[in-house]
Design a protein around this motif. Sequence first.
Motif, PDB file in Angstrom:
ATOM      1  N   TYR A  66     -10.694  -1.604  -6.477  1.00  0.00           N
ATOM      2  CA  TYR A  66      -9.671  -2.482  -7.046  1.00  0.00           C
ATOM      3  C   TYR A  66     -10.117  -3.134  -8.346  1.00  0.00           C
ATOM      4  O   TYR A  66      -9.308  -3.428  -9.221  1.00  0.00           O
ATOM      5  CB  TYR A  66      -9.280  -3.561  -6.025  1.00  0.00           C
ATOM      6  CG  TYR A  66      -8.647  -3.004  -4.770  1.00  0.00           C
ATOM      7  CD1 TYR A  66      -8.002  -1.768  -4.786  1.00  0.00           C
ATOM      8  CD2 TYR A  66      -8.700  -3.701  -3.570  1.00  0.00           C
ATOM      9  CE1 TYR A  66      -7.429  -1.248  -3.636  1.00  0.00           C
ATOM     10  CE2 TYR A  66      -8.120  -3.183  -2.409  1.00  0.00           C
ATOM     11  CZ  TYR A  66      -7.487  -1.967  -2.450  1.00  0.00           C
ATOM     12  OH  TYR A  66      -6.913  -1.445  -1.327  1.00  0.00           O
ATOM     13  N   ASN A  67     -11.443  -3.353  -8.487  1.00  0.00           N
ATOM     14  CA  ASN A  67     -11.925  -4.071  -9.664  1.00  0.00           C
ATOM     15  C   ASN A  67     -11.874  -3.239 -10.942  1.00  0.00           C
ATOM     16  O   ASN A  67     -12.004  -3.785 -12.038  1.00  0.00           O
ATOM     17  CB  ASN A  67     -13.342  -4.609  -9.424  1.00  0.00           C
ATOM     18  CG  ASN A  67     -14.332  -3.511  -9.051  1.00  0.00           C
ATOM     19  OD1 ASN A  67     -13.945  -2.421  -8.642  1.00  0.00           O
ATOM     20  ND2 ASN A  67     -15.608  -3.802  -9.181  1.00  0.00           N
ATOM     21  N   MET A 111      -5.026   5.474  -3.818  1.00  0.00           N
ATOM     22  CA  MET A 111      -4.986   4.284  -2.987  1.00  0.00           C
ATOM     23  C   MET A 111      -5.343   3.112  -3.895  1.00  0.00           C
ATOM     24  O   MET A 111      -6.410   3.098  -4.519  1.00  0.00           O
ATOM     25  CB  MET A 111      -6.017   4.377  -1.864  1.00  0.00           C
ATOM     26  CG  MET A 111      -6.173   3.089  -1.084  1.00  0.00           C
ATOM     27  SD  MET A 111      -5.305   3.156   0.458  1.00  0.00           S
ATOM     28  CE  MET A 111      -6.257   4.386   1.341  1.00  0.00           C
ATOM     29  N   LEU A 112      -4.444   2.142  -3.953  1.00  0.00           N
ATOM     30  CA  LEU A 112      -4.633   0.991  -4.828  1.00  0.00           C
ATOM     31  C   LEU A 112      -4.214  -0.283  -4.103  1.00  0.00           C
ATOM     32  O   LEU A 112      -3.547  -0.234  -3.068  1.00  0.00           O
ATOM     33  CB  LEU A 112      -3.773   1.136  -6.097  1.00  0.00           C
ATOM     34  CG  LEU A 112      -4.110   2.294  -7.040  1.00  0.00           C
ATOM     35  CD1 LEU A 112      -2.959   2.530  -7.999  1.00  0.00           C
ATOM     36  CD2 LEU A 112      -5.383   1.984  -7.800  1.00  0.00           C
ATOM     37  N   LEU A 151       4.506   5.489  -2.227  1.00  0.00           N
ATOM     38  CA  LEU A 151       4.691   6.314  -1.028  1.00  0.00           C
ATOM     39  C   LEU A 151       4.670   5.513   0.267  1.00  0.00           C
ATOM     40  O   LEU A 151       5.600   5.554   1.047  1.00  0.00           O
ATOM     41  CB  LEU A 151       3.633   7.422  -0.994  1.00  0.00           C
ATOM     42  CG  LEU A 151       3.701   8.425  -2.157  1.00  0.00           C
ATOM     43  CD1 LEU A 151       2.617   9.496  -1.989  1.00  0.00           C
ATOM     44  CD2 LEU A 151       5.072   9.079  -2.262  1.00  0.00           C
ATOM     45  N   PHE A 152       3.573   4.794   0.544  1.00  0.00           N
ATOM     46  CA  PHE A 152       3.517   3.987   1.764  1.00  0.00           C
ATOM     47  C   PHE A 152       2.380   2.984   1.681  1.00  0.00           C
ATOM     48  O   PHE A 152       1.450   3.140   0.886  1.00  0.00           O
ATOM     49  CB  PHE A 152       3.367   4.862   3.028  1.00  0.00           C
ATOM     50  CG  PHE A 152       2.190   5.795   3.029  1.00  0.00           C
ATOM     51  CD1 PHE A 152       0.952   5.398   3.522  1.00  0.00           C
ATOM     52  CD2 PHE A 152       2.318   7.098   2.563  1.00  0.00           C
ATOM     53  CE1 PHE A 152      -0.133   6.263   3.542  1.00  0.00           C
ATOM     54  CE2 PHE A 152       1.250   7.983   2.587  1.00  0.00           C
ATOM     55  CZ  PHE A 152       0.019   7.561   3.073  1.00  0.00           C
ATOM     56  N   ASP A 153       2.473   1.951   2.520  1.00  0.00           N
ATOM     57  CA  ASP A 153       1.479   0.883   2.543  1.00  0.00           C
ATOM     58  C   ASP A 153       0.340   1.235   3.497  1.00  0.00           C
ATOM     59  O   ASP A 153       0.512   2.010   4.448  1.00  0.00           O
ATOM     60  CB  ASP A 153       2.119  -0.436   2.982  1.00  0.00           C
ATOM     61  CG  ASP A 153       3.129  -0.959   1.978  1.00  0.00           C
ATOM     62  OD1 ASP A 153       3.166  -0.454   0.837  1.00  0.00           O
ATOM     63  OD2 ASP A 153       3.903  -1.879   2.343  1.00  0.00           O
ATOM     64  N   VAL A 154      -0.815   0.632   3.240  1.00  0.00           N
ATOM     65  CA  VAL A 154      -1.993   0.821   4.086  1.00  0.00           C
ATOM     66  C   VAL A 154      -2.559  -0.568   4.417  1.00  0.00           C
ATOM     67  O   VAL A 154      -2.929  -1.319   3.512  1.00  0.00           O
ATOM     68  CB  VAL A 154      -3.068   1.670   3.371  1.00  0.00           C
ATOM     69  CG1 VAL A 154      -4.275   1.867   4.284  1.00  0.00           C
ATOM     70  CG2 VAL A 154      -2.493   3.017   2.944  1.00  0.00           C
ATOM     71  N   SER A 182      -3.007  -2.534   0.790  1.00  0.00           N
ATOM     72  CA  SER A 182      -3.126  -1.416  -0.131  1.00  0.00           C
ATOM     73  C   SER A 182      -1.869  -0.561  -0.055  1.00  0.00           C
ATOM     74  O   SER A 182      -1.022  -0.743   0.822  1.00  0.00           O
ATOM     75  CB  SER A 182      -4.356  -0.573   0.219  1.00  0.00           C
ATOM     76  OG  SER A 182      -5.526  -1.365   0.229  1.00  0.00           O
ATOM     77  N   ALA A 183      -1.746   0.389  -0.977  1.00  0.00           N
ATOM     78  CA  ALA A 183      -0.615   1.309  -0.960  1.00  0.00           C
ATOM     79  C   ALA A 183      -1.028   2.617  -1.609  1.00  0.00           C
ATOM     80  O   ALA A 183      -1.962   2.660  -2.414  1.00  0.00           O
ATOM     81  CB  ALA A 183       0.585   0.695  -1.682  1.00  0.00           C
TER      82      ALA A 183
END
Length: 283
Positions: free
Chosen positions: A121-122, A144-145, A178-181, A194-195
């Motif tokens: 993420y950083n 994945m972000l 697309l979808f959340d995590v 995340s997503a």
Amino acid sequence: MKNKQHSSAHAESQHKARKRFGQNFLIDHGIIRDIVRSIHPQKTDQIVEIGPGKGAITQLLADSCDNLSVIELDRDLVPWLKVKFEHHPNFQLFQADALQFDFNQLIKNQQPLRIVGNLPYNISTPLIFHLLTYANKVQDMHFMLQKEVVKRMAAQPGDGAYGRLGIMVQYYCAVEDLFDVPPTSFDPAPKVDSAIVRLTPYAQLPHVANNIKSLETLVNVAFQQRRKTLRNSLKQLLTAEQMESLPVDLGLRPEEISLPEYVAMSNLLGELSLNPGTVSGDE
């Protein structure tokens, strides 16, 4: 070979996520399968994975395609990855910083790259901007972000999340959230959701900037003061007379201006002495 694999597996099991690398290892096998299903890798694809970590996604990608390259910054994970995937045909491992990596070296026979990654993420925003410079050589990207970053990428004018990142990503790519995590899918669990996002570069840009640096500068300057009107935020860039020639309502805020309007403004100002400079920072 057994001893080699055993020692490598032991080292992998002992490896702790490092904060300085922004490591959060994906451990939810259901989510892993969903990600790979979304990517839908084919045998002949040229796939590049950024930050394979402990190989959670890498294994399924390796089982599905014959050309897999991975870029891993953490030196301690490299020996384990080499042992685990050394028998996979055409597997390449680069111990490198993806922010500085030249992705041109991975292109074979003019085949576009498919890029995948659980991005730290950083560094996610600067890495996305780095990858956009290769957009014409990329088939698609699945990342994945942090959920907030994906929302900014997909945001439309008028959304609170709309800004420089979304405009410049959407200039080059179609964006699909697309979808959340959930955090529980990782070890250690991050403090944010995340997503998964899919970015598909356009074969032909729907809105073409005559000078991409001028567009970047215009958008960057506008969103440095996003709560102000365009008339106020663009003062440092344009004279009052130049601003009056713009094909937009100067009383609007930057977040109310669409991508086509920013491109039109950039092209209109192209003949003026804008200093493109270097775009830095974020909105």
